[in-house]
Design a protein around this motif. Structure first.
Motif, short mmCIF file in Angstrom:
data_model
loop_
_atom_site.label_atom_id
_atom_site.label_comp_id
_atom_site.label_asym_id
_atom_site.label_seq_id
_atom_site.Cartn_x
_atom_site.Cartn_y
_atom_site.Cartn_z
N HIS A 38 0.82 -1.22 0.00
CA HIS A 38 0.00 0.00 0.00
C HIS A 38 0.85 1.27 0.00
N CYS A 39 2.16 1.11 0.22
CA CYS A 39 3.05 2.28 0.29
C CYS A 39 3.65 2.63 -1.07
N ALA A 40 3.41 1.76 -2.05
CA ALA A 40 4.12 1.89 -3.33
C ALA A 40 3.92 3.25 -3.99
N ASP A 41 2.67 3.75 -4.02
CA ASP A 41 2.41 5.03 -4.70
C ASP A 41 3.13 6.18 -4.00
N THR A 42 3.11 6.17 -2.66
CA THR A 42 3.76 7.26 -1.92
C THR A 42 5.27 7.23 -2.15
N VAL A 43 5.84 6.03 -2.09
CA VAL A 43 7.29 5.89 -2.28
C VAL A 43 7.67 6.34 -3.70
N ALA A 44 6.85 5.94 -4.68
CA ALA A 44 7.15 6.31 -6.07
C ALA A 44 7.06 7.83 -6.25
N ALA A 45 6.04 8.45 -5.63
CA ALA A 45 5.89 9.92 -5.76
C ALA A 45 7.10 10.63 -5.17
N ILE A 46 7.59 10.13 -4.06
CA ILE A 46 8.76 10.75 -3.42
C ILE A 46 10.00 10.56 -4.30
N ALA A 47 10.17 9.34 -4.82
CA ALA A 47 11.34 9.07 -5.68
C ALA A 47 11.27 9.92 -6.95
N ASP A 48 10.07 10.04 -7.54
CA ASP A 48 9.91 10.83 -8.77
C ASP A 48 10.29 12.29 -8.53
N ALA A 49 10.04 12.76 -7.30
CA ALA A 49 10.36 14.16 -6.98
C ALA A 49 11.81 14.33 -6.53
N GLY A 50 12.58 13.22 -6.60
CA GLY A 50 14.01 13.31 -6.26
C GLY A 50 14.32 13.02 -4.80
N GLY A 51 13.33 12.53 -4.05
CA GLY A 51 13.54 12.26 -2.63
C GLY A 51 13.91 10.81 -2.36
N THR A 52 14.09 10.52 -1.07
CA THR A 52 14.47 9.17 -0.63
C THR A 52 13.38 8.61 0.26
N ALA A 53 12.90 7.40 -0.07
CA ALA A 53 11.85 6.79 0.75
C ALA A 53 11.93 5.27 0.63
N ILE A 54 11.50 4.60 1.69
CA ILE A 54 11.33 3.15 1.63
C ILE A 54 9.92 2.81 2.12
N ALA A 55 9.42 1.66 1.68
CA ALA A 55 8.11 1.17 2.13
C ALA A 55 8.33 0.20 3.27
N VAL A 56 7.58 0.39 4.34
CA VAL A 56 7.68 -0.51 5.49
C VAL A 56 6.28 -0.97 5.87
N GLY A 57 6.07 -2.29 5.87
CA GLY A 57 4.77 -2.83 6.27
C GLY A 57 4.79 -3.19 7.75
N ALA A 58 3.84 -2.66 8.51
CA ALA A 58 3.74 -3.01 9.94
C ALA A 58 2.39 -2.57 10.47
N ASP A 59 1.87 -3.36 11.40
CA ASP A 59 0.68 -2.96 12.15
C ASP A 59 1.17 -2.22 13.39
N VAL A 60 0.84 -0.94 13.49
CA VAL A 60 1.40 -0.14 14.60
C VAL A 60 0.91 -0.60 15.97
N SER A 61 -0.14 -1.41 16.01
CA SER A 61 -0.63 -1.88 17.30
C SER A 61 0.04 -3.18 17.76
N ASP A 62 0.96 -3.69 16.95
CA ASP A 62 1.65 -4.95 17.24
C ASP A 62 3.09 -4.63 17.68
N ALA A 63 3.39 -4.88 18.96
CA ALA A 63 4.68 -4.45 19.52
C ALA A 63 5.87 -5.04 18.78
N SER A 64 5.83 -6.33 18.45
CA SER A 64 7.01 -6.91 17.80
C SER A 64 7.14 -6.41 16.37
N ALA A 65 6.00 -6.17 15.70
CA ALA A 65 6.06 -5.61 14.34
C ALA A 65 6.66 -4.20 14.36
N VAL A 66 6.29 -3.44 15.38
CA VAL A 66 6.82 -2.06 15.50
C VAL A 66 8.33 -2.10 15.73
#
Ligand code: NAP
Length: 249
Positions: A38-66
């Motif tokens: 689900h992060c792909a579009d945001t990461v691509a928009a940032i990269a297209d504008a010359g920025g640096t971004a990575i996609a990270v999948g995690a459920d913020v309510s899950d302590a070990s995932a965080v």
């Protein structure tokens, strides 16, 4: 100065706009969402504008995932010192129809999620002697029909923010909250659908009640987040900024 930022719930809406804005401000951005895909579009928009971004999948309510997500950011972008706790869900219902699951789900994503993310990131902020935490509250914190769970969570975000500001201030870390009013995103679109109103009519009706006579856009919130995350905002902490086109929702 380039910092590493994490924006949660950044696959779309306010989080996506904030991630793009922080990248435009010169920061490397971890775009975190439930599903990395689900992060792909945001990461691509940032990269297209010359920025640096990575996609990270995690459920913020899950302590070990965080914990794992923050470690991945450390490894791939460097220690994160900017955190925007934006991930959110709605489970609206009048009190007599609200289930325990409705209550717990909203508390878990907003409050537990912001707690877990802040706890994981503060170690890096304290080590750096600099940090910025921005929490997404809402005008619903003032009370809103059908949102006992959400309004309690969003008021809780304000209390969390003020306490983080008090505890972390001595380490160069500020914590502030943004309380948006009506913003055009999938979240407000879903509300319109739930109550059976066309989205354009829903937005037009909301705009009539807003002093600046328009609905908010994700970039309106991103601009406020950008200020709180800036170097020059170091003396602004523990504040709640209502970004709602007027003094009330
Ligand atoms: P949105 O369009 O619904 O986006 C929310 C994002 O959060 C989605 O990308 C969603 O991921 C992600 N998310 C949900 N649960 C998550 C979890 N457990 N872990 C990680 N990510 C999760 O919402 P929005 O309108 O941009 O709202 C952003 C924030 O602003 C929320 O905290 C919201 O409460 C607050 N806010 C919004 C408004 C408004 O009018 N829109 C007003 C006041 C406050 P998926 O795509 O995978 O579902």
């Amino acid at each position: 100065m380039t910092r590493t930022a994490i924006v949660t719930g950044a696959g779309r809406g306010i989080g996506a706009a904030t991630a793009r804005r922080l990248a435009a401000d010169g920061h490397a951005v971890a775009v975190l969402d439930l599903d990395a895909a689900h992060c792909a579009d945001t990461v691509a928009a940032i990269a297209d504008a010359g920025g640096t971004a990575i996609a990270v999948g995690a459920d913020v309510s899950d302590a070990s995932a965080v914990e794992a997500a923050v470690q991945r950011v450390v490894d791939e972008l460097g220690a994160p010192t900017i955190l925007v706790n934006n991930a959110g869900i709605l489970r609206d219902n009048l009190l007599f129809k609200m289930t325990e699951d409705d209550w717990d789900a909203v508390m878990n994503v907003h409050l537990r999620g912001a707690f877990l993310m802040s706890r994981a990131v503060q170690a890096h902020q304290v080590a750096a002697g600099w940090g910025r935490i921005v929490n997404l509250s809402s005008t619903s914190a003032l009370g809103n029909r059908g949102q006992a769970n959400y309004s309690a969570a969003k008021a809780g975000m304000q209390g969390l923010t003020k306490t983080l500001a008090i505890e972390l201030g001595r380490y160069g870390v500020t914590a502030n909250a943004i309380a948006p009013g009506f913003i055009v995103t999938d979240m407000t679109r879903a509300t319109a659908e739930r109550i059976g109103v066309g989205f354009d009519d829903f937005v037009a009706h909301a705009a009539k009640e807003i002093p600046v006579a328009r609905a908010g856009q994700p970039d309106d919130i991103a601009a406020a987040a950008s200020f709180f995350c800036s170097e020059e905002a170091g003396f602004v902490s523990g504040q709640v900024l209502y970004v709602a086109g007027g003094p009330r929702a």
